[in-house]
Structure formats: structure tokens, C-alpha cells
Design a protein around this motif. Structure first.
Motif, PDB file in Angstrom:
ATOM      1  N   ASN A   1     -41.986 -19.998 127.565  1.00 21.64           N
ATOM      2  CA  ASN A   1     -41.964 -18.022 126.549  1.00 21.64           C
ATOM      3  C   ASN A   1     -41.144 -17.658 128.138  1.00 21.64           C
ATOM      4  O   ASN A   1     -40.026 -16.826 127.314  1.00 21.64           O
ATOM      5  CB  ASN A   1     -42.884 -17.762 126.783  1.00 21.64           C
ATOM      6  N   LEU A   2     -41.118 -17.946 128.905  1.00 20.95           N
ATOM      7  CA  LEU A   2     -40.295 -17.649 130.792  1.00 20.95           C
ATOM      8  C   LEU A   2     -38.617 -18.181 130.781  1.00 20.95           C
ATOM      9  O   LEU A   2     -37.912 -17.092 130.268  1.00 20.95           O
ATOM     10  CB  LEU A   2     -41.040 -18.186 131.515  1.00 20.95           C
ATOM     11  N   SER A   3     -38.204 -19.187 129.845  1.00 23.17           N
ATOM     12  CA  SER A   3     -36.721 -19.332 130.113  1.00 23.17           C
ATOM     13  C   SER A   3     -36.254 -18.215 128.659  1.00 23.17           C
ATOM     14  O   SER A   3     -35.493 -17.949 129.049  1.00 23.17           O
ATOM     15  CB  SER A   3     -36.930 -21.233 128.758  1.00 23.17           C
ATOM     16  N   LYS A   4     -37.224 -18.864 127.318  1.00 21.82           N
ATOM     17  CA  LYS A   4     -36.133 -17.335 126.111  1.00 21.82           C
ATOM     18  C   LYS A   4     -35.830 -16.550 126.572  1.00 21.82           C
ATOM     19  O   LYS A   4     -35.230 -15.491 125.763  1.00 21.82           O
ATOM     20  CB  LYS A   4     -36.998 -17.477 125.311  1.00 21.82           C
ATOM     21  N   MET A   5     -37.546 -15.425 127.953  1.00 22.31           N
ATOM     22  CA  MET A   5     -36.944 -14.214 127.816  1.00 22.31           C
ATOM     23  C   MET A   5     -36.341 -14.238 129.695  1.00 22.31           C
ATOM     24  O   MET A   5     -36.186 -13.258 129.964  1.00 22.31           O
ATOM     25  CB  MET A   5     -38.313 -13.855 128.834  1.00 22.31           C
ATOM     26  N   LYS A   6     -35.257 -15.224 129.815  1.00 23.01           N
ATOM     27  CA  LYS A   6     -34.804 -14.981 131.193  1.00 23.01           C
ATOM     28  C   LYS A   6     -33.497 -13.954 131.314  1.00 23.01           C
ATOM     29  O   LYS A   6     -33.809 -12.823 132.327  1.00 23.01           O
ATOM     30  CB  LYS A   6     -34.041 -16.195 131.509  1.00 23.01           C
ATOM     31  N   GLU A   7     -32.957 -13.536 129.875  1.00 17.53           N
ATOM     32  CA  GLU A   7     -31.675 -12.961 129.764  1.00 17.53           C
ATOM     33  C   GLU A   7     -32.407 -11.328 129.748  1.00 17.53           C
ATOM     34  O   GLU A   7     -31.448 -11.200 130.134  1.00 17.53           O
ATOM     35  CB  GLU A   7     -31.070 -12.923 128.788  1.00 17.53           C
TER      36      GLU A   7
END
Length: 284
Positions: A271-277
Motif C-alpha cells: 500500500n505504502l509503495s503504491k501511494m509514495k508518489e
């Protein structure tokens, strides 16, 4: 190791009873609390036989802090370990739960530990030592269908314990958050459901399936309460399998808990990786 004084709430059954028994057998002193200590003593004679004492305590009462304070003074004026174990589960649909049912769930599982801590912490701060053991649940990390209210209380206890561990460290007080999976206690046979029943639309959905699964697993849980209690004792005393875990906050108990914990961590990372940008796009 010198005997320590423990206060264990919700000691009338399940993990609470197991903790009290294991701690007493290890040579420590235990104040075991129950809403009905007479009944608890009859059902668990080993507690008094091992030297433990019962205390009438309903953690939903506004008199909880004073009752705890008085008990500690009567026991000698010091307390080394408090185990916030009292609690229960309200399972079902939020739509079907009354305000009173929801309030009682939070009063027991969240405000109950707060009331107990208000009675305990002044003693621990004065003596510059102590251990707070908050018994949470894997539901405090991973909320299943039908567990919204119960998981909500355990998530609250998670956040509270994280903050407390940082707030109380300067006073030499350690906070431990125990997260049991399914243990063979009365948990699955005594959970509460809304008096209103289940709204028809939920029948056959994941919520209904989870409720049925909980009922079907009663009596077959793989977790041994006495083994779980022994691990808790070891984490508190830094002995046995827990040597070197003095910096650990969370204590997952049971392979089922560990696996759900790992799955949740993996999902959070994804989840965190997908929302980084997106997360990095909101500054001035």
C-alpha cells in the motif's frame, strides 16, 4: 529473582486465569481481579491455593482507579506488573449494534485499561519501575469481517500502548502489548452479538461467514493458554525464550497470529509503495 507483585484483570477465566496461575507458580504475588470473585474462586481454586488473592473489580465502573489504588496499598504499597486482560468481543454488523452495546464494548476494552492505569501508574512513577502488559489481539492489527467494533477497541489499545511506551520510558516503566491469536479459551463460546440479530442482507456475506467460522472453531483452537501465559511471564521477566527482548513492544502469540501479522505487514508495504508518489505530491 525477588518476587514481584502482579495485578491481573479479568482473571476469572481463559488467558487471565492462566497468567495468574503461571505467575504464582513462578513464586510471584498476584492480585487477581474478577467481577464476581466468589464464583471465580470456586471455579479456579488453584489461585488461592497458590497464594493468590481475589479482588472484586468491574473495569467499567468509574470507581476502578480507587479500587485499584486501595488494593495496592493493602498489598504493601507497591506494584510491579499490571496485566490489562479484562475484555470481551462484540461481533456482528455495526448496523445492528445499539449505542449501548457499542459503548459497553469500548468501556470494557478501552476505557477499562485506562481506568486501571490511572490507579496503577502513580505507584509505578513513584518507584521508578514497573511493567504494563496490555492484552490486545491480532484483531488489533488485522480486522476481520464481523469484528469491526471488537477490532476497533483493539486498534485503540494498540495506539494507546505505542504512545504509553514512549511516555512512560523516562520513569523506568515498560509497556508490553500482547497480541494473541486463537487460544482454547471461552472466547469463541461467550462472544456477544447484537440483540437486534443480523440484518437479512448480510446473510451469506463475508461477515456472516466469519461469524459461523468463529462458532465452528470453538473448542478446536490450537493455542494453549498456559503456554501463552508462560511466554508472557518470560517477556516480562526477560527469562527463558524471551532473553534479549527487552526492547520489544509487541508480543504476537500463536502461529496464526504471526502469519496474519506478516501478511498485514506485507500489505502495508505494498500500500505504502503504491501511494509514495501521491504522498509526496501535497507539499506547498
Amino acid at each position: 529473582m525477588a518476587p514481584k507483585t502482579w495485578l491481573v484483570t479479568g482473571a476469572s477465566s481463559g488467558l487471565g486465569t492462566a497468567i495468574a496461575e503461571v505467575v504464582l507458580r513462578a513464586g510471584h504475588k498476584v492480585i487477581a481481579t474478577a467481577r464476581n470473585p466468589t464464583k471465580a474462586a470456586q471455579e479456579n481454586p488453584q489461585i488461592e491455593e497458590l497464594g493468590g488473592q481475589w479482588l472484586q473489580l468491574d473495569v467499567t465502573s468509574t470507581d476502578t482507579a480507587k479500587t485499584v489504588e486501595d488494593a495496592i496499598r493493602q498489598a504493601g504499597g507497591s506494584i510491579d506488573v499490571v496485566v490489562n486482560n479484562a475484555g470481551y468481543s462484540l461481533l456482528g454488523s455495526i448496523e445492528d449494534m445499539s449505542e449501548a452495546e457499542i459503548q459497553l464494548q469500548f468501556s470494557t476494552n478501552v476505557f477499562g485499561p485506562v481506568r486501571v492505569l490511572k490507579g496503577v501508574l502513580p505507584f509505578m512513577r513513584a518507584q521508578k519501575s514497573g511493567t504494563v502488559v496490555n492484552v490486545g489481539s491480532i484483531a488489533g492489527l488485522d480486522g476481520l469481517p464481523c469484528c469491526a467494533m471488537y477490532a476497533g477497541t483493539k486498534f485503540a489499545l494498540e495506539g494507546m500502548s505505542e504512545s504509553l511506551s514512549r511516555e512512560l520510558k523516562p520513569f523506568g516503566i515498560r509497556v508490553i502489548l500482547v497480541e494473541p491469536g486463537l487460544f482454547r479459551t471461552k472466547f469463541l463460546s461467550t462472544f456477544a452479538v447484537p440483540a437486534a440479530g443480523l440484518t437479512q442482507d448480510y446473510i451469506g456475506t463475508p461477515l456472516d461467514e466469519s461469524l459461523q467460522a468463529f462458532r465452528n472453531h470453538d473448542g478446536t483452537q490450537k493455542g494453549d493458554p498456559l503456554k501463552g501465559a508462560q511466554r508472557i511471564l518470560e517477556v516480562v521477566t526477560q527469562t527463558g525464550m524471551a532473553v534479549g527482548t527487552d526492547d520489544v513492544l509487541r508480543v504476537p502469540l500463536g502461529p496464526d497470529c504471526f502469519n496474519r501479522f506478516q501478511t498485514k505487514c506485507d500489505a502495508l508495504q505494498k500500500n505504502l509503495s503504491k501511494m509514495k508518489e501521491i504522498a509526496h505530491s501535497t507539499d506547498y
